[in-house]
Design an enzyme around this catalytic site. Structure first.
Site, short mmCIF file in Angstrom:
data_model
loop_
_atom_site.label_atom_id
_atom_site.label_comp_id
_atom_site.label_asym_id
_atom_site.label_seq_id
_atom_site.Cartn_x
_atom_site.Cartn_y
_atom_site.Cartn_z
CG HIS A 370 16.99 -11.43 -13.84
ND1 HIS A 370 16.92 -11.53 -12.48
CD2 HIS A 370 17.97 -10.55 -14.11
CE1 HIS A 370 17.82 -10.71 -11.94
NE2 HIS A 370 18.48 -10.11 -12.92
CE LYS A 561 4.79 -15.69 -5.48
NZ LYS A 561 6.23 -15.86 -5.51
NE ARG A 562 3.86 -7.67 -12.40
CZ ARG A 562 3.90 -6.66 -13.25
NH1 ARG A 562 4.63 -5.61 -12.97
NH2 ARG A 562 3.23 -6.69 -14.37
CE LYS A 567 6.16 -14.00 -10.59
NZ LYS A 567 7.23 -14.18 -9.58
CB THR A 669 13.74 -12.04 -3.87
OG1 THR A 669 12.83 -11.22 -4.63
CG2 THR A 669 15.03 -12.21 -4.63
CE LYS A 673 11.38 -9.27 -1.07
NZ LYS A 673 10.47 -8.75 -2.11
C1 LIG Z 1 10.18 -9.14 -3.33
C2 LIG Z 1 9.26 -8.44 -4.21
C3 LIG Z 1 8.91 -9.00 -5.44
C4 LIG Z 1 9.41 -10.35 -5.90
O1 LIG Z 1 8.53 -11.35 -5.44
P1 LIG Z 1 8.58 -12.84 -6.00
O2 LIG Z 1 7.66 -13.56 -5.08
O3 LIG Z 1 9.98 -13.30 -5.86
O4 LIG Z 1 8.09 -12.80 -7.38
C5 LIG Z 1 8.02 -8.31 -6.24
N1 LIG Z 1 7.51 -7.13 -5.87
C6 LIG Z 1 7.81 -6.57 -4.69
C7 LIG Z 1 7.19 -5.28 -4.32
C8 LIG Z 1 8.70 -7.20 -3.82
O5 LIG Z 1 9.01 -6.62 -2.66
#
Ligand SMILES: *Cc1c(COP(=O)(O)O)cnc(C)c1O
Length: 820
Positions: A370, A561-562, A567, A669, A673
Site C-alpha cells: 500500500h 483525508k489523513r 497529501k 479511494t 467516492k
Molecule cells: C475513503 C476514506 C479514506 C481514504 O481517503 P483518501 O482520500 O483516499 O486518503 C480515509 N478515511 C475515511 C474515513 C474514508 O472514508
C-alpha cells in the site's frame, strides 16, 4: 462446527415477513424481552438497539445458510488479514442491503420513533486509520456481494483510533469509546479461543525420525477470543464473517496475591493482556510502543492462522491441500508475520518438512502493498524480534538462506542486489524487513493502482521483481457503491434510477447510460437540485457542530483525508491564502464564492501534520472574520473525520481535492467516492487519479502539476525551491504572510519552521507545483461560471465511475489470485 448430535430439524420462526406492521411488533418485542424496557421509558439508544436486533435476526438467517453451504461444498475460502477494518456504522448498510430501508422506517414511524435520529446514535466502528482500513471494509462487503466465502480477520480494539477534538485550533486526541453502549452486532465466541505465546526460548530435541525438532518454550501466553460480526452482501445474497480477536489473560486474577493484599499487582496479568487490544496504532516512538505494536501483529496473526488451520483440518482436508482450499490475503505488511507463523505451525506442530512447508505457505499467501514511503515500510529490530519470537527468527533466517541461495544461483545478481533482497537489513541496526518477508512468502504481490504497481517494480521491490518477474501484479482499488452511492446519496440514486432504470444497482458499469443525459437541461437541473440538498445537509451539520453558517450556493471545495505532507493540505491552504489576498486586492472582479472544507486526523506524533491542522484553523479564523471577503470565501476544518462524516461530506462536494505529490499516493479511494457522487476532481497524475482520468475523460477532470517521473528527476537533480518561490509573486506573498504571523498574532513564529522547510528542501514539491495548482483553480472557477458545462462534466463523472466499484476489484483478485 456443523456436526452436532442435537436435534436440528425443529422449525425456526424464520423472519420472512417484513411488512411495517410485523416489523413494528418485532421491535416492540425486542425492546421488551431482549432489552427489558417499557416503551414509555425507552431511550433513543434502546430503540436503536431494538431495531438493530430486528435487522440482525434477518442477517443471521442468511449468515447460517451461507456458513452451512460453504461447509458442505468444502470449496476454497478467502481470508483477508488486516490490522484495520474501518467499517463505520452498520445499521443502514445492513438495512439497505437487505431491502428493509422503507419498511423499517415506516415501522419506526408507527411507533413515533424517527429513524434518522436513532441511526445517528450508532457509534462509528473506528477500527482503522484511513484508506487501507476503509478498503478492507469495502472488500468485506464486496466479497459477500460477489458470493465469495470469505472471512476478515483483525483486532477488536476497545478504543480504536482516537477521537479528534480541537482545542484552540490544535488537535487533541481523546479515546474513542465505541463500545460504551455495548455492540449488538457482534457475537462473542468463547469456544473459538486460542493461546498465543511470546518470548522464551527454542529447544532442540531429537525427533522419532532422528531429525532435530524445535520446541518453542514460550515465556508468556494470552488467550485470543473471537468476536464475530456479520458482513452482509448486496441484496442479502450472502453473509460472511468479520472475526476480530480480543486478548484475555490466562489467569484473570492472581488470587494469592490479591488475598495477600496486593490488589493492583494481582491484576497485572489481566491488564497486560488486555492492553494488547486496547488501541490501534499505539505511539511507537518508544521501544515499549514498538514492542506493543509487534505483539499486536503477532497476536492477531497467530490466532487467525490457528483458526484457519483448525477449520481446514476439521473439514477433513490434508495440509498439502491448504493452497487448494485456503487463500490468505495480507493487507499490507502488518500481518506479514503470518508467513512465519504458518511455517511454524506446519513444521513444529504438524511435522511437515521445511521445503514442503515453504511451498504450501507461499502458495497460500498473497500480499498487497500500500505504500512506497520508506518510513512506512515496516521493519523490526532483530533483537526485539528475536526476544519476542525466537522460533520465528530462526524461520526468517532459514527462508532467507534459501532465497539468497536461489538468487546467487541465478546469474546476474550483484552483492548489492543480494543485500536488497535479504530479509535482514544489515546497514546500521539489524532489522527484519517485513515487506521482503511478505513478498517471499507469497505467490502474488499486488499494487493498488496501475501507476503504483509500476513504481513498485522500479523502486521498493526492484530487486525482488528481478528475481521473481511474474509475481507483481496490479489490482486497482475500488469502493462499494452500496455505501458510497446508494446509502450516502439516496437522492442521486433515485434520480439515476428514474433516468436509466435500476439495473445499475446490480452492475455499476450500467451507469454509463447516464452519459446520454449529461447535456440534458432538465436532467442537469434535477442533478443540481440534489447536489444542493446534499450541501444543505452538510451546512446543517457544520452549523450544528461548529456554529458556522455556510451558503449552499457557493462552491463546496473539499479535501478530507489523513493529514500528511505528501497529501499536501498545505498546498491547498497556501493557495487559499493567496486567493484571500487576490480577492482583497481586486474586489472589483467577479470572484466565484467558495467554501473550503477540510477534515482529517494527524498521527499523534507527527509534528508537521498537527501544525498544518492548526494553520488551517488559524487561516479559517482570520478569513472568516474579514468582512472584505464575506460571501466570497470561507474556510472550515470539520473535526473528527470518520466514515460517517465522509458519508455527509462526499455527496456535498462540488470540487474534490486529490493533490498529492505525484508518485506518493498509492491509489486513493476518497478520489473515487467524490467523482462517483458528481464532484469535479482537481488533482495530480497520482495513484488512481491516472485511471480516473482515463475513464471520465480528460475534459471532465482538472489535472495539474508535475508527473511522478518529473518529481523523481527533479529530486535526483536537486530541486531549487527558493527560485520557484521567487518566480511566483503570489506564492511569495502568501508564504511571507504565513511566516510573519499574519494568521498567528499570538505566536508570530509558529509557522516559520514550516515555511522554511518549503524554502530549503520542499520534498513534497509544494512550491514547485504552486503556480500550476493556482492556474488550475482559476480554470475550475471558469467552468463553474458556465453552469451547463459544470453539470455536463460532473454528470459524466458519475456516469463513468462505475469501473471503480470494489466488486470489480474483488472479481479481479478472485480471478487472478484467489481462484475461490
Ligand atoms: C475513503 C476514506 C479514506 C481514504 O481517503 P483518501 O482520500 O483516499 O486518503 C480515509 N478515511 C475515511 C474515513 C474514508 O472514508
Amino acid at each position: 462446527m456443523i456436526k452436532t448430535p442435537h436435534k436440528v430439524d425443529l422449525p425456526l420462526p424464520k423472519r420472512e415477513v417484513s411488512d411495517p406492521a410485523s416489523l413494528a411488533a418485532e421491535i416492540m418485542e425486542k425492546l421488551t424481552y431482549a432489552i427489558g424496557k417499557d416503551a414509555k421509558v425507552a431511550t433513543p439508544h434502546d430503540w436503536l438497539t431494538a431495531t438493530i436486533l430486528v435487522v440482525r435476526d434477518r442477517v443471521i438467517d442468511t449468515w447460517m445458510e451461507s456458513t452451512r453451504t460453504t461447509y458442505q461444498n468444502n470449496g476454497k475460502r478467502v481470508y483477508y488479514l488486516s490490522l484495520e477494518f474501518l467499517i463505520g456504522r452498520l445499521l443502514r448498510d445492513a438495512m439497505s442491503n437487505l431491502g428493509l430501508m422503507d419498511d423499517i422506517r415506516s415501522a419506526l414511524q408507527s411507533l413515533s420513533v424517527e429513524f434518522d435520529v436513532i441511526a445517528g446514535l450508532e457509534p462509528d466502528a473506528a477500527l482503522g486509520n484511513g484508506g487501507l482500513g476503509r478498503l478492507a471494509a469495502c472488500f468485506m462487503e464486496s466479497m459477500a456481494t460477489v458470493n465469495i466465502p470469505a472471512y476478515g480477520y483483525g483486532i477488536r480494539y476497545v478504543h480504536g483510533l482516537f477521537r479528534q477534538q480541537m482545542a484552540e485550533g490544535w488537535q487533541v486526541e481523546l479515546p474513542e469509546t465505541w463500545l460504551a453502549h455495548g455492540n449488538p452486532w457482534e457475537f462473542e465466541r468463547r469456544e473459538s479461543s486460542y493461546e498465543v505465546g511470546f518470548g522464551g526460548a527454542v529447544e532442540t530435541v531429537d525427533g522419532p525420525d532422528g531429525e532435530p525438532h524445535y520446541v518453542w518454550k514460550q515465556a508468556e501466553r494470552v488467550i485470543a477470543t473471537a468476536y464475530d460480526t456479520p458482513a452482509v452482501g448486496w441484496r442479502g445474497e450472502r453473509v460472511n464473517t468479520l472475526r476480530l480477536w480480543s486478548a484475555q489473560p490466562i489467569d484473570p486474577i492472581l488470587l494469592a496475591a490479591f488475598n495477600a493484599g496486593d490488589h493492583i499487582g494481582a491484576l497485572r496479568e489481566s491488564n497486560k493482556a488486555e492492553s494488547l487490544t486496547r488501541v490501534l496504532y499505539p505511539a511507537d516512538a518508544t521501544p515499549a510502543g514498538q514492542e506493543l505494536r509487534l505483539r499486536q501483529e503477532f497476536f492477531f496473526c497467530s490466532a487467525s492462522l490457528q483458526d484457519i488451520v483448525r477449520r481446514h483440518l476439521q473439514q477433513g482436508n490434508s495440509l498439502a491441500q491448504l493452497p487448494e482450499k485456503v487463500a490468505i490475503q495480507l493487507n499490507d505488511t502488518h500481518p506479514a508475520v503470518s508467513v512465519v507463523e504458518l511455517m511454524r505451525l506446519l513444521i513444529d506442530v504438524h511435522g511437515v518438512a521445511f521445503e514442503e512447508a515453504f511451498e504450501i505457505t507461499s502458495k497460500t499467501f498473497s500480499y498487497t502493498n500500500h505504500t512506497l514511503l520508506p518510513e512506512a515500510l515496516e521493519s523490526w529490530p532483530v533483537p526485539l524480534f528475536e526476544r519476542l519470537l525466537p522460533r520465528h527468527m530462526q524461520l526468517v533466517y532459514a527462508i532467507n538462506a534459501k532465497i539468497l541461495l536461489d538468487a546467487r544461483k541465478k546469474r546476474g545478481f550483484t552483492d548489492h542486489e543480494i543485500r536488497q533482497i535479504s530479509l535482514i537489513e544489515e546497514s546500521g541496526e539489524r532489522r527484519v524487513r517485513m515487506g521482503n518477508l511478505a513478498f517471499m512468502g507469497s505467490h502474488s504481490v499486488n499494487g493498488v493502482s496501475a501507476l503504483h504497481t509500476e513504481l513498485m517494480k522500479e523502486t521498493v521491490f526492484a530487486d525482488l521483481h528481478k528475481l521473481y518477474p511474474t509475481r507483481i501484479n496490479n489490482k486497482t482499488n475500488g469502493i462499494t457503491p452500496r455505501r458510497w452511492l446508494m446509502q450516502c446519496n439516496p437522492g442521486l440514486t433515485d434520480l439515476i434510477t428514474e433516468a436509466i432504470g435500476p439495473a445499475f444497482l446490480d452492475d455499476t458499469s450500467k451507469l454509463t447510460e447516464l452519459d446520454a443525459f449529461a447535456d440534458d437541461a432538465s436532467f442537469q437541473e434535477k442533478f443540481a437540485a440534489i447536489k444542493r440538498a446534499n450541501k444543505q445537509q452538510l451546512a446543517s451539520l457544520v452549523s450544528g457542530r461548529m456554529g458556522i453558517r455556510l451558503d449552499p450556493s457557493a462552491m463546496f471545495d473539499i479535501q478530507i483525508k489523513r493529514i500528511h505532507e505528501y497529501k499536501r493540505q498545505l498546498l491547498n491552504i497556501i493557495e487559499t491564502v493567496a486567493l484571500f489576498d487576490q480577492i482583497r486586492s481586486h474586489p472589483e472582479r467577479d470572484w466565484v464564492p467558495r467554501v473550503k472544507l477540510f477534515a482529517g486526523k494527524a498521527a499523534p506524533s507527527y509534528h508537521n501534520a498537527k501544525l498544518i491542522i492548526k494553520l488551517a484553523n488559524d487561516v479559517a479564523r482570520v478569513i472568516n472574520n474579514d468582512p472584505s471577503v464575506r460571501g466570497l470565501l470561507k474556510v472550515v476544518f470539520v473535526p473528527n473525520y470518520n466514515v460517517s462524516l465522509a458519508e455527509v461530506m462526499v455527496p456535498a462536494a462540488d470540487l474534490s481535492e486529490q493533490i498529492s505529490t505525484a508518485g506518493m499516493e498509492a491509489s486513493g479511494t476518497g478520489n473515487m467516492k467524490f467523482a462517483l457522487n458528481g464532484a469535479l476532481t482537481i488533482g495530480t497524475l497520482d495513484g488512481a487519479n491516472v485511471e480516473m482520468r482515463d475513464h471520465v475523460g480528460e475534459d471532465n477532470i482538472v489535472i495539474f502539476g508535475m508527473t511522478a517521473d518529473q518529481v523523481g528527476r527533479v529530486r535526483a537533480e536537486g530541486h531549487n525551491p527558493q527560485a520557484a518561490i521567487e518566480a511566483s509573486p503570489e506564492l511569495q506573498q502568501a508564504l511571507s504572510a504565513i511566516a510573519s504571523g499574519v494568521f498567528s498574532p499570538d505566536d508570530r513564529d509558529r509557522y516559520t519552521g514550516l515555511v522554511d522547510g518549503l524554502y530549503h528542501h520542499d520534498w513534497f514539491m509544494v512550491a514547485a507545483d504552486f503556480d500550476a495548482y493556482a492556474r488550475a483553480q482559476r480554470q475550475v472557477d471558469a467552468i463553474w461560471t458556465d453552469e451547463a458545462a459544470w453539470y455536463s462534466k460532473t454528470i459524466r463523472n458519475t456516469a463513468r465511475m462505475g469501473w471503480f466499484s470494489s466488486d470489480r476489484t474483488i472479481r479481479q483478485y478472485n480471478e487472478d489470485i484467489w481462484r475461490a
